[in-house]
Design an enzyme around this catalytic site. Structure first.
Site, mmCIF file in Angstrom:
data_model
loop_
_atom_site.group_PDB
_atom_site.id
_atom_site.type_symbol
_atom_site.label_atom_id
_atom_site.label_comp_id
_atom_site.label_asym_id
_atom_site.label_seq_id
_atom_site.Cartn_x
_atom_site.Cartn_y
_atom_site.Cartn_z
ATOM 1 N N LYS A 13 0.851 -1.332 -0.177
ATOM 2 C CA LYS A 13 -0.036 0.121 0.300
ATOM 3 C C LYS A 13 0.855 1.165 0.043
ATOM 4 O O LYS A 13 0.596 2.261 -0.732
ATOM 5 C CB LYS A 13 -0.852 0.106 1.401
ATOM 6 C CG LYS A 13 -2.219 -0.639 1.013
ATOM 7 C CD LYS A 13 -3.152 -0.084 1.988
ATOM 8 C CE LYS A 13 -2.578 0.218 3.451
ATOM 9 N NZ LYS A 13 -2.667 -0.822 4.235
ATOM 10 N N ARG A 88 -10.966 2.165 7.217
ATOM 11 C CA ARG A 88 -10.343 0.709 7.408
ATOM 12 C C ARG A 88 -11.401 -0.239 8.102
ATOM 13 O O ARG A 88 -11.472 -1.367 7.912
ATOM 14 C CB ARG A 88 -9.177 0.652 8.737
ATOM 15 C CG ARG A 88 -8.162 0.135 8.126
ATOM 16 C CD ARG A 88 -7.244 0.187 9.401
ATOM 17 N NE ARG A 88 -5.872 -0.225 9.239
ATOM 18 C CZ ARG A 88 -4.707 0.128 9.111
ATOM 19 N NH1 ARG A 88 -4.715 1.547 8.494
ATOM 20 N NH2 ARG A 88 -3.734 -0.375 9.107
ATOM 21 N N ARG A 127 10.554 -6.385 6.423
ATOM 22 C CA ARG A 127 10.595 -4.795 6.355
ATOM 23 C C ARG A 127 11.576 -4.056 7.461
ATOM 24 O O ARG A 127 11.457 -4.585 8.477
ATOM 25 C CB ARG A 127 9.194 -4.385 6.467
ATOM 26 C CG ARG A 127 8.719 -3.044 6.053
ATOM 27 C CD ARG A 127 7.439 -3.088 5.616
ATOM 28 N NE ARG A 127 6.470 -2.750 6.888
ATOM 29 C CZ ARG A 127 5.250 -2.671 6.381
ATOM 30 N NH1 ARG A 127 4.692 -2.529 5.166
ATOM 31 N NH2 ARG A 127 4.257 -2.476 7.589
ATOM 32 N N ARG A 160 9.770 -2.414 12.929
ATOM 33 C CA ARG A 160 8.855 -1.733 13.886
ATOM 34 C C ARG A 160 8.220 -2.975 14.745
ATOM 35 O O ARG A 160 7.930 -4.235 14.213
ATOM 36 C CB ARG A 160 7.736 -1.296 12.911
ATOM 37 C CG ARG A 160 8.162 0.102 12.411
ATOM 38 C CD ARG A 160 7.220 0.794 11.604
ATOM 39 N NE ARG A 160 5.695 -0.011 11.318
ATOM 40 C CZ ARG A 160 5.097 0.359 10.326
ATOM 41 N NH1 ARG A 160 5.472 1.326 9.296
ATOM 42 N NH2 ARG A 160 3.777 -0.234 10.224
ATOM 43 N N ARG A 171 -2.894 -8.488 13.193
ATOM 44 C CA ARG A 171 -3.342 -7.232 12.244
ATOM 45 C C ARG A 171 -3.942 -7.868 11.192
ATOM 46 O O ARG A 171 -4.985 -7.225 10.731
ATOM 47 C CB ARG A 171 -2.185 -6.579 11.800
ATOM 48 C CG ARG A 171 -1.664 -5.662 12.822
ATOM 49 C CD ARG A 171 -0.327 -4.986 12.401
ATOM 50 N NE ARG A 171 -0.245 -3.886 11.561
ATOM 51 C CZ ARG A 171 0.525 -3.503 10.726
ATOM 52 N NH1 ARG A 171 1.984 -4.039 11.071
ATOM 53 N NH2 ARG A 171 0.437 -2.554 10.193
HETATM 54 P P1 AMP Z 1 -0.789 1.287 9.126
HETATM 55 O O1 AMP Z 1 0.747 1.896 9.209
HETATM 56 O O2 AMP Z 1 -1.562 1.651 8.179
HETATM 57 O O3 AMP Z 1 -0.343 -0.182 9.282
HETATM 58 O O4 AMP Z 1 -1.090 1.604 10.605
HETATM 59 C C1 AMP Z 1 -0.393 1.105 11.799
HETATM 60 C C2 AMP Z 1 -1.140 0.999 13.152
HETATM 61 O O5 AMP Z 1 -1.873 2.347 13.257
HETATM 62 C C3 AMP Z 1 -2.503 0.229 12.743
HETATM 63 O O6 AMP Z 1 -2.081 -1.161 12.913
HETATM 64 C C4 AMP Z 1 -3.610 0.688 13.763
HETATM 65 O O7 AMP Z 1 -3.059 0.417 15.071
HETATM 66 C C5 AMP Z 1 -3.403 2.040 13.692
HETATM 67 N N1 AMP Z 1 -4.332 2.503 12.493
HETATM 68 C C6 AMP Z 1 -3.829 3.280 11.426
HETATM 69 N N2 AMP Z 1 -5.040 3.521 10.467
HETATM 70 C C7 AMP Z 1 -6.029 3.252 11.322
HETATM 71 C C8 AMP Z 1 -7.517 3.332 11.111
HETATM 72 N N3 AMP Z 1 -7.941 3.835 9.796
HETATM 73 N N4 AMP Z 1 -8.281 2.880 12.105
HETATM 74 C C9 AMP Z 1 -7.729 2.200 13.035
HETATM 75 N N5 AMP Z 1 -6.490 1.988 13.305
HETATM 76 C C10 AMP Z 1 -5.505 2.596 12.373
#
Ligand code: AMP
Length: 228
Positions: A13, A88, A127, A160, A171
């Protein structure tokens, strides 16, 4: 061009969002990046969401909705954008629809990147991300020029916490639990374009452009990125 990118962690993404940003001069709205930025700056929001993010759990809908709404209410709100990680959940999609309606904006497409879970685990455990500027690399697929060091700012790259296997599986569970209803909602609006994310990044990008009805020969243009 106003796009939403949907895909599990590790589906590419971020990489595709970056390419779309350059191709169409879009603002990238990455809610994960916004949260990581808030955590790094030790804001109240950052302190509240840090434990959830470390465990691979989703942040509550109203908190994410408000963070995004705040961004779109700014005078310099994004006008052309790619949403990377938001909405999401079905509830977030409803909130985002309402927000866009208020701002007289509409979506062109929802890009759905599809990939099997096991492939995701293989990809993510390799990663390595930059804690300073947020750029991510991969030990095999996208190695930095100097091993362990960010190409853009030179900081030491890290694995991370939310990229560890146990966390990735959690996740992915969250992702599947929430995504069906989200995609059904956008399918009813005929916005979803399904893209096979197991292909190499160039092929994925070419397929996205094709799905958007755009030729893939125009030169890249400027870009911007927002943070909370
Ligand atoms: P990402 O980098 O998009 O994978 O996001 C990292 C983390 O941020 C996720 O595992 C969630 O804990 C939180 N997060 C990011 N975007 C959202 C969202 N739209 N709704 C809820 N949690 C989010």
């Amino acid at each position: 061009m106003r796009l939403v990118l949907v895909g599990p962690p590790g589906s590419g993404k971020g990489t595709q969002a970056e390419r779309l940003v350059h191709r169409f001069d879009l603002t990238q709205v990455g809610t994960g990046a916004m949260f990581r930025d808030a955590i790094a700056r030790r804001t109240e929001l950052g302190k509240a969401v840090e434990p959830l993010i470390k465990q691979g759990l989703l942040v509550a809908d109203p908190i994410v909705d408000e963070m995004v709404a705040e961004l779109f209410r700014r005078p310099d709100r994004p006008d052309r954008f790619v949403m990377d990680g938001y909405p999401r959940t079905y509830s977030q999609a409803i909130a985002f629809d309402a927000l866009l309606r208020l701002e007289y904006l509409s979506l062109n497409a929802v890009i759905n990147l599809t990939i099997p879970d096991d492939e995701v685990v293989t990809r993510i455990s390799g990663r390595r991300c930059c804690p300073a500027c947020g750029t991510c690399f991969h030990v095999v697929a996208r190695p930095p020029k100097v091993p362990g060091q960010c190409d853009k700012c030179g900081a030491a790259l890290v694995l991370r916490d939310d990229d560890r296997e146990e966390t990735i599986r959690r996740r992915l569970g969250e992702f599947h639990k929430n995504t069906d209803a989200l995609l059904d909602h956008y399918r009813r609006q005929h916005l979803v374009r399904d893209i096979d994310a197991t292909d190499p990044p160039d092929t994925i990008f070419a397929n996205i452009l094709k799905a958007l009805g755009c030729p893939d020969t125009e030169p890249a243009i400027g870009s911007q990125r927002v943070s909370a």
